[in-house]
Design a protein around this motif. Structure first.
Motif, PDB file in Angstrom:
ATOM      1  N   PRO A 237       0.176  -0.248  11.625  1.00 30.95           N
ATOM      2  CA  PRO A 237       0.744   0.968  11.017  1.00 30.95           C
ATOM      3  C   PRO A 237       1.867   0.688  10.029  1.00 30.95           C
ATOM      4  CG  PRO A 237       0.348   1.325  13.344  1.00 30.95           C
ATOM      5  CD  PRO A 237       0.072  -0.124  13.093  1.00 30.95           C
ATOM      6  N   ALA A 238       2.755  -0.249  10.366  1.00 31.66           N
ATOM      7  CA  ALA A 238       3.861  -0.553   9.460  1.00 31.66           C
ATOM      8  C   ALA A 238       3.357  -1.153   8.152  1.00 31.66           C
ATOM      9  CB  ALA A 238       4.849  -1.504  10.128  1.00 31.66           C
ATOM     10  N   GLN A 239       2.287  -1.963   8.222  1.00 33.95           N
ATOM     11  CA  GLN A 239       1.722  -2.535   7.001  1.00 33.95           C
ATOM     12  C   GLN A 239       1.069  -1.460   6.150  1.00 33.95           C
ATOM     13  OE1 GLN A 239      -0.926  -5.723   8.151  1.00 33.95           O
ATOM     14  NE2 GLN A 239       0.678  -7.257   7.913  1.00 33.95           N
ATOM     15  N   ALA A 240       0.337  -0.547   6.786  1.00 38.08           N
ATOM     16  CA  ALA A 240      -0.280   0.540   6.028  1.00 38.08           C
ATOM     17  C   ALA A 240       0.779   1.373   5.322  1.00 38.08           C
ATOM     18  CB  ALA A 240      -1.112   1.419   6.966  1.00 38.08           C
ATOM     19  N   ALA A 241       1.841   1.714   6.047  1.00 41.01           N
ATOM     20  CA  ALA A 241       2.918   2.497   5.443  1.00 41.01           C
ATOM     21  C   ALA A 241       3.612   1.714   4.336  1.00 41.01           C
ATOM     22  CB  ALA A 241       3.927   2.898   6.514  1.00 41.01           C
ATOM     23  N   LEU A 242       3.769   0.395   4.521  1.00 39.29           N
ATOM     24  CA  LEU A 242       4.427  -0.428   3.508  1.00 39.29           C
ATOM     25  C   LEU A 242       3.637  -0.431   2.205  1.00 39.29           C
ATOM     26  CD1 LEU A 242       6.632  -2.449   2.671  1.00 39.29           C
ATOM     27  CD2 LEU A 242       5.176  -4.270   3.587  1.00 39.29           C
ATOM     28  N   TRP A 243       2.322  -0.663   2.272  1.00 36.36           N
ATOM     29  CA  TRP A 243       1.519  -0.721   1.056  1.00 36.36           C
ATOM     30  C   TRP A 243       1.458   0.633   0.366  1.00 36.36           C
ATOM     31  CZ3 TRP A 243       0.224  -4.780  -1.671  1.00 36.36           C
ATOM     32  CH2 TRP A 243       0.219  -6.025  -1.041  1.00 36.36           C
ATOM     33  N   GLN A 244       1.427   1.699   1.144  1.00 35.82           N
ATOM     34  CA  GLN A 244       1.417   3.024   0.535  1.00 35.82           C
ATOM     35  C   GLN A 244       2.731   3.310  -0.181  1.00 35.82           C
ATOM     36  OE1 GLN A 244       0.307   5.693   3.702  1.00 35.82           O
ATOM     37  NE2 GLN A 244      -1.840   5.114   3.622  1.00 35.82           N
ATOM     38  N   ASN A 245       3.845   2.942   0.435  1.00 29.42           N
ATOM     39  CA  ASN A 245       5.136   3.185  -0.201  1.00 29.42           C
ATOM     40  C   ASN A 245       5.380   2.248  -1.377  1.00 29.42           C
ATOM     41  OD1 ASN A 245       7.105   5.226   1.298  1.00 29.42           O
ATOM     42  ND2 ASN A 245       5.825   4.271   2.859  1.00 29.42           N
ATOM     43  N   LEU A 246       4.818   1.040  -1.314  1.00 27.61           N
ATOM     44  CA  LEU A 246       4.922   0.142  -2.469  1.00 27.61           C
ATOM     45  C   LEU A 246       4.205   0.728  -3.678  1.00 27.61           C
ATOM     46  CD1 LEU A 246       4.434  -3.428  -0.930  1.00 27.61           C
ATOM     47  CD2 LEU A 246       6.423  -2.619  -2.217  1.00 27.61           C
ATOM     48  N   ALA A 247       3.040   1.341  -3.458  1.00 26.76           N
ATOM     49  CA  ALA A 247       2.317   1.977  -4.567  1.00 26.76           C
ATOM     50  C   ALA A 247       3.138   3.105  -5.167  1.00 26.76           C
ATOM     51  CB  ALA A 247       0.972   2.503  -4.064  1.00 26.76           C
ATOM     52  N   ILE A 248       3.792   3.903  -4.313  1.00 29.32           N
ATOM     53  CA  ILE A 248       4.654   4.980  -4.819  1.00 29.32           C
ATOM     54  C   ILE A 248       5.812   4.400  -5.612  1.00 29.32           C
ATOM     55  CG2 ILE A 248       6.144   6.898  -4.139  1.00 29.32           C
ATOM     56  CD1 ILE A 248       4.438   7.166  -1.614  1.00 29.32           C
TER      57      ILE A 248
ATOM     58  N   ARG B 191      -8.676  -3.738   0.947  1.00 27.17           N
ATOM     59  CA  ARG B 191      -8.010  -2.784   1.818  1.00 27.17           C
ATOM     60  C   ARG B 191      -6.634  -2.426   1.259  1.00 27.17           C
ATOM     61  NH1 ARG B 191      -8.552  -1.622   7.364  1.00 27.17           N
ATOM     62  NH2 ARG B 191     -10.685  -2.341   7.086  1.00 27.17           N
ATOM     63  N   ARG B 192      -5.953  -3.391   0.675  1.00 26.08           N
ATOM     64  CA  ARG B 192      -4.638  -3.113   0.093  1.00 26.08           C
ATOM     65  C   ARG B 192      -4.752  -2.136  -1.076  1.00 26.08           C
ATOM     66  NH1 ARG B 192      -2.042  -9.266  -0.036  1.00 26.08           N
ATOM     67  NH2 ARG B 192      -2.130  -9.605   2.230  1.00 26.08           N
ATOM     68  N   LEU B 193      -5.787  -2.316  -1.894  1.00 25.78           N
ATOM     69  CA  LEU B 193      -5.993  -1.389  -3.008  1.00 25.78           C
ATOM     70  C   LEU B 193      -6.303   0.013  -2.498  1.00 25.78           C
ATOM     71  CD1 LEU B 193      -8.039  -3.591  -5.515  1.00 25.78           C
ATOM     72  CD2 LEU B 193      -5.671  -2.809  -5.755  1.00 25.78           C
ATOM     73  N   ALA B 194      -7.089   0.083  -1.426  1.00 21.40           N
ATOM     74  CA  ALA B 194      -7.393   1.390  -0.836  1.00 21.40           C
ATOM     75  C   ALA B 194      -6.131   2.035  -0.283  1.00 21.40           C
ATOM     76  CB  ALA B 194      -8.443   1.240   0.261  1.00 21.40           C
ATOM     77  N   LEU B 195      -5.278   1.232   0.358  1.00 22.47           N
ATOM     78  CA  LEU B 195      -4.015   1.758   0.883  1.00 22.47           C
ATOM     79  C   LEU B 195      -3.104   2.207  -0.259  1.00 22.47           C
ATOM     80  CD1 LEU B 195      -3.327  -0.881   3.686  1.00 22.47           C
ATOM     81  CD2 LEU B 195      -3.834   1.540   4.021  1.00 22.47           C
ATOM     82  N   ALA B 196      -3.115   1.457  -1.357  1.00 26.01           N
ATOM     83  CA  ALA B 196      -2.304   1.854  -2.509  1.00 26.01           C
ATOM     84  C   ALA B 196      -2.794   3.180  -3.080  1.00 26.01           C
ATOM     85  CB  ALA B 196      -2.345   0.756  -3.578  1.00 26.01           C
ATOM     86  N   GLY B 197      -4.121   3.362  -3.128  1.00 28.41           N
ATOM     87  CA  GLY B 197      -4.656   4.642  -3.598  1.00 28.41           C
ATOM     88  C   GLY B 197      -4.232   5.785  -2.701  1.00 28.41           C
ATOM     89  N   ALA B 198      -4.249   5.553  -1.379  1.00 31.01           N
ATOM     90  CA  ALA B 198      -3.760   6.569  -0.454  1.00 31.01           C
ATOM     91  C   ALA B 198      -2.271   6.816  -0.659  1.00 31.01           C
ATOM     92  CB  ALA B 198      -4.041   6.139   0.983  1.00 31.01           C
ATOM     93  N   GLY B 199      -1.555   5.763  -1.023  1.00 30.41           N
ATOM     94  CA  GLY B 199      -0.129   5.921  -1.304  1.00 30.41           C
ATOM     95  C   GLY B 199       0.133   6.859  -2.468  1.00 30.41           C
ATOM     96  N   LEU B 200      -0.753   6.843  -3.465  1.00 32.17           N
ATOM     97  CA  LEU B 200      -0.594   7.770  -4.588  1.00 32.17           C
ATOM     98  C   LEU B 200      -0.779   9.213  -4.133  1.00 32.17           C
ATOM     99  CD1 LEU B 200      -2.405   5.840  -7.465  1.00 32.17           C
ATOM    100  CD2 LEU B 200       0.024   5.864  -6.854  1.00 32.17           C
ATOM    101  N   LEU B 201      -1.683   9.428  -3.167  1.00 34.11           N
ATOM    102  CA  LEU B 201      -1.817  10.768  -2.590  1.00 34.11           C
ATOM    103  C   LEU B 201      -0.536  11.159  -1.861  1.00 34.11           C
ATOM    104  CD1 LEU B 201      -5.449  10.622  -1.119  1.00 34.11           C
ATOM    105  CD2 LEU B 201      -4.684  11.897  -3.135  1.00 34.11           C
TER     106      LEU B 201
END
Length: 290
Positions: free
Chosen positions: A174-185, A63-73
């Motif tokens: 929600p905060a975790q999802a946003a965190l992993w997405q911003n970490l990927a960025i 799930r973290r990898l999926a969130l990171a991929g969404a973060g790249l979007l």
């Protein structure tokens, strides 16, 4: 939070989202530096709120990898939006990005095999007509057409992000999802930003910090908090004002005066946004279609 407080929080969130283009234009740094800095300050603000609790478990690595991929979007959406701001100004960039409801309709129909209703095709038509009015000059030697193209790409990437979040964020705080997405960025944005970091001034970092704290962390927090009191329809109507706030501030601060065609095109795009919000509220659920 009472109804009046929730409505105020929602308007403040829309206002802060609308200020994204303003801070992006005030910062003279490159779009790569702005995206990296926005993610940096957003991560710092989200960390205290992203701890697991009794309601949400920590997401697994898949799930973290999926969130990171969404973060790249998300990062691509930010980057293309700020390129549009630099090329053609806040008003045009904001209106081009507002095309995302049309892309969302098409993507959900394609990826989730959901039937696109006639009214939803109407949303696509309104957005298309609005974009034709907003950018009447299709000469790529001018700034209008490339800037609008970057802004529309930003809207497409945001629509892809919305559709992917629909699939990967259920059950995630929600905060975790946003965190992993911003970490990927943050990680992927460092290499392109690194050569330009020394050229960023202290004032640039002030605008970038406000962008990350106000337009990212605080705006999302206000949005989530308001939804505990208000329904999604009310929230969607208020957030349709985001381009209006952005254009008004650009008019006030940078004297970016929209012409009659841009106002007419913007009105059609905003109408499509409101219609899309209303349709999404009354859309049939997946189990109703099976």
């Amino acid at each position: 939070m009472r109804h009046r407080s929730a409505l105020l929080a929602l308007h403040l969130g829309a206002l802060f989202f609308g200020l994204s283009g303003i801070f992006g234009k005030l910062a003279l740094a490159t779009p790569a530096v702005i995206v990296f800095g926005r993610a940096l300050f957003a991560v710092a603000a989200l960390l205290p709120f992203a701890r697991p609790d009794t309601d949400y478990r920590s997401p697994g690595w898949r799930r973290r990898l999926a969130l990171a991929g969404a973060g790249l979007l998300l990062g691509g959406h930010w980057w293309s939006f700020f390129v549009a701001v630099k090329v053609s100004g806040v008003a045009l960039a904001t209106l081009g990005f507002a095309s995302f409801p049309a892309f969302t309709v098409l993507l959900e129909g394609l990826l989730f095999r959901e039937r696109v209703r006639a009214a939803e095709w109407g949303v696509v038509a309104l957005v298309s007509l609005g974009l034709l009015l907003v950018g009447p000059n299709f000469d790529f030697a001018s700034q209008t057409t490339p800037g609008l193209a970057w802004a529309v790409l930003s809207g497409l990437l945001f629509a892809l992000l919305s559709v992917s979040n629909r699939a990967i964020t259920p059950g995630v705080k929600p905060a975790q999802a946003a965190l992993w997405q911003n970490l990927a960025i943050l990680v992927c944005g460092l290499p392109p930003a690194w050569p330009h970091l020394p050229a960023a001034s202290a004032l640039d970092w002030l605008w970038i910090a406000l962008l990350g704290l106000l337009c990212t962390a605080l705006a999302h927090s206000l949005f989530v908090a308001s939804l505990r009191v208000l329904n999604a329809r009310s929230a969607s109507v208020v957030f349709a004002l985001e381009p209006v706030y952005g254009i008004l501030f650009a008019w006030w601060l940078f004297d970016e005066r929209p012409g009659a065609r841009m106002l007419a095109g913007g009105a059609l795009i905003l109408l499509a946004t409101l219609l899309s919000a209303r349709l999404s509220r009354h859309a049939p659920r997946a189990d109703d279609r099976e």
